[in-house]
Design an enzyme around this catalytic site. Structure first.
Site, PDB file in Angstrom:
ATOM      1  N   CYS A 152       0.616  -1.195   0.069  1.00  0.00           N
ATOM      2  CA  CYS A 152      -0.039  -0.234  -0.041  1.00  0.00           C
ATOM      3  C   CYS A 152       0.772   1.266  -0.020  1.00  0.00           C
ATOM      4  CB  CYS A 152      -0.902   0.096   1.232  1.00  0.00           C
ATOM      5  SG  CYS A 152      -1.806   1.683   1.304  1.00  0.00           S
ATOM      6  N   CYS A 201      -1.809   1.605  -2.905  1.00  0.00           N
ATOM      7  CA  CYS A 201      -3.003   2.706  -2.513  1.00  0.00           C
ATOM      8  C   CYS A 201      -2.225   4.297  -2.609  1.00  0.00           C
ATOM      9  CB  CYS A 201      -3.725   2.416  -1.802  1.00  0.00           C
ATOM     10  SG  CYS A 201      -3.100   1.278  -0.186  1.00  0.00           S
ATOM     11  N   LYS A 240      -0.526   5.469  -5.727  1.00  0.00           N
ATOM     12  CA  LYS A 240      -1.579   5.298  -6.726  1.00  0.00           C
ATOM     13  C   LYS A 240      -2.736   6.468  -6.629  1.00  0.00           C
ATOM     14  CE  LYS A 240      -5.146   3.927  -5.566  1.00  0.00           C
ATOM     15  NZ  LYS A 240      -5.906   2.311  -5.688  1.00  0.00           N
ATOM     16  N   TYR A 250     -10.041  -3.625 -10.601  1.00  0.00           N
ATOM     17  CA  TYR A 250      -9.913  -2.140 -10.392  1.00  0.00           C
ATOM     18  C   TYR A 250      -8.362  -1.588 -10.301  1.00  0.00           C
ATOM     19  CZ  TYR A 250      -7.556  -3.420  -5.937  1.00  0.00           C
ATOM     20  OH  TYR A 250      -6.572  -3.889  -4.895  1.00  0.00           O
ATOM     21  N   GLU A 273      -7.943   1.449 -12.882  1.00  0.00           N
ATOM     22  CA  GLU A 273      -7.460   2.940 -12.328  1.00  0.00           C
ATOM     23  C   GLU A 273      -6.008   3.315 -13.041  1.00  0.00           C
ATOM     24  OE1 GLU A 273      -8.935   2.349  -7.295  1.00  0.00           O
ATOM     25  OE2 GLU A 273      -6.777   1.557  -8.186  1.00  0.00           O
ATOM     26  N   HIS A 329     -28.156  20.306   0.284  1.00  0.00           N
ATOM     27  CA  HIS A 329     -28.538  20.757  -0.910  1.00  0.00           C
ATOM     28  C   HIS A 329     -27.496  21.847  -1.119  1.00  0.00           C
ATOM     29  CE1 HIS A 329     -30.631  21.226  -4.616  1.00  0.00           C
ATOM     30  NE2 HIS A 329     -30.825  22.647  -4.233  1.00  0.00           N
ATOM     31  N   GLU A 366     -27.097  14.119  -1.637  1.00  0.00           N
ATOM     32  CA  GLU A 366     -28.546  14.131  -1.210  1.00  0.00           C
ATOM     33  C   GLU A 366     -29.155  13.241  -1.927  1.00  0.00           C
ATOM     34  OE1 GLU A 366     -30.957  17.638  -2.496  1.00  0.00           O
ATOM     35  OE2 GLU A 366     -28.963  18.027  -3.569  1.00  0.00           O
TER      36      GLU A 366
END
Length: 499
Positions: free
Chosen positions: A67, A72, A75, A217, A221, A488, A493
């Protein structure tokens, strides 16, 4: 040791970087962890914080595992650069910096890859130093070398150093947290000419033409990063959609949007061979008689656990068909059909489920709690249900809980699905053909409409998922979502206003 003392120790920053030690200290260790990634560090540090004599063994020259070093963290830094490239290109629609944005078009990179790599690597180096200081601060001995269990009882671990010398560490408990490595399909002629995700972070210069092989993934990515930063990018997949392990709303949206953004998505294809030429590589496939000409081929076709190198089978560990170590809910290694080890444990990617850094870290810490913590933590273990995950695609996507298909398999006709497909207000100034989609899906079960799955694609999905994951983990229902007043105007939302 009290958590008050632990908390004070977390805030110390004056300790110099600690190099690995060359031999074990006298006596038997309470716990030895093989693997210096997030899971291993979590187990070793938490155990030491309770006063256990702990050691961690790492084969690579720096702590942090995949990682921090080739996963991660770097990346995500690259994704931020790619995302910023999108925003620079978008600025023209807000009447900002047209001279910049109009020159930043697909396949015309203006990204200083080499300079950025130096800055990214320097950041990772700083993180490595922080990891070194943290293990010293918590009293964990750090050993460099290949660690492996060397007896059936799991009470001795050998450390083989780079110079070929070795020594043994006696211990009461062992944790196997060695992770895995990217797979290269060497059965394909010329496969060695390609790189993996590890090699991606070693690239000193940006390749002009790239083929990424894979639909998971990691493939999505890295293809998205390369494409967004200006490389001509092809993504070769065996079926017709990417991210097949995720819900259909993520598969469909990311697949179509990747193509709209300029990735050459080559579907229903398998690589037959790779050939080196004076100008790059020729990638031969079974879907075309014309090979694909590229400068770089990147394999993203899965990962394999480092089970054997850690001596897991010496200790009697059972594995599945992919060589992942089988464990129970306490991370205890399975020895036979009905028996689990009392002192050998495995966690993280090497046990093959929920292969995510926070999962490994959480499992490691809980193991330390259970072994050496107070009485109220003697049953502590990680629940692997409803673990959220995010894909840093363009746009990003996030998922927690069951996909629609899995929910219907488990709950049948009691499943109900709510969806919302919309365009974020961010794109209100864009021409229609440039607008990026958002698509949300909420999956509920039974009369009470308990939420069992949430799947998001669109700008901001990566950051908004965490809070909703807490609600789902606590057993939230659709009514709970409905009773929450919307913020909002936001994309989030939509999650609490679906009908």
């Amino acid at each position: 040791m009290s958590f008050t003392r632990v908390a004070r120790r977390f805030h110390s920053s004056s300790i110099p970087q600690m190099p690995p030690i060359n031999k074990p200290s006298p006596g038997i260790y309470d716990i030895v962890v093989i693997g210096g990634g997030s899971g291993g560090l979590g187990a070793a540090r938490r155990s030491a914080q309770y006063g256990a004599k702990a050691a961690i063994i790492e084969a690579q020259p720096k702590l942090g595992g995949t990682c921090v070093n080739v996963g991660c963290v770097p990346k995500k830094i690259m994704w931020h650069a790619a995302d910023l490239a999108h925003h620079v290109n978008h600025s023209r629609y807000y009447e900002l910096a047209q001279d910049v944005s109009e020159s930043y078009t697909p396949h015309k990179p203006r990204f200083a890859w080499s300079d950025f790599k130096q800055k990214r690597d320097a950041y990772i180096h700083r993180l490595n130093g922080i990891y070194d200081r943290n293990v010293e601060k918590d009293g964990v001995e750090y050993h460099h070398g290949w660690g492996a269990i060397n007896n059936h009882q799991g009470t001795s671990v050998s450390v083989k150093k780079d110079d070929g010398s070795s020594y043994e560490i006696p211990t009461k408990n062992v944790v196997i947290a060695v992770g895995g490595h990217p797979r290269i399909p060497y059965e394909i002629p010329g496969a060695h000419l390609g790189i993996t995700s590890d090699g991606f972070f070693e690239l000193e210069h940006q390749p002009r033409r790239v083929a990424v092989v894979g639909a998971g993934y990691i493939a999505v990515e890295l293809a998205g990063v390369l494409n967004s930063l200006g490389s001509e990018t092809s993504l070769l997949i065996r079926q017709d959609k990417v991210l097949r392990n995720f819900d259909s709303i993520i598969q469909d949206t990311v697949t179509s949007e990747s193509q709209r953004q300029g990735i050459n998505l080559v579907k229903h294809t398998n690589v037959k061979s790779i050939e080196k030429t004076s100008s790059g590589l020729l990638v031969h496939t079974d879907s075309s008689t014309n090979p694909l000409e590229v400068d770089c081929l990147l394999w993203a076709v899965g990962r394999e656990p480092e089970t054997d190198k850690a001596g897991a089978k010496v200790a009697g560990a059972q594995t599945d068909s992919k060589n992942n170590i089988l464990v129970n809910k306490y991370q205890s290694v399975q020895l036979d059909e009905n028996t689990y080890s009392k002192n050998v444990f495995a966690l993280g990617d090497v046990q093959g489920k929920a292969e995510l850094t926070p999962v490994a870290l959480a499992a490691g810490r809980r193991l330390g709690n259970r072994l050496y913590g107070p009485a109220e933590l003697k049953d502590d273990h990680l629940n692997y249900e409803n673990i959220p995950s995010v894909i840093f695609s363009h746009p990003p996507a996030g998922s927690v809980g069951l996909s629609e298909d899995d929910a219907r398999k488990q709950f049948g006709d009691s499943v109900k699905v709510y969806t919302s497909k919309f365009t974020s207000m961010y794109y209100s100034m864009f021409p229609q053909e440039e607008k990026e989609p958002s698509a949300f899906k909420l999956i509920v079960v039974g009369k009470e409409e308990k939420v069992v799955g949430l799947h998001l694609v669109g700008q901001g999905s990566d950051e908004m998922l965490q809070g909703f994951a807490v609600a789902i983990k606590m057993g939230a229902t659709k009514k709970d979502f409905d009773n929450t007043v919307a913020i909002h105007p936001t994309a989030a939302e939509e999650v609490v206003t679906m009908t």
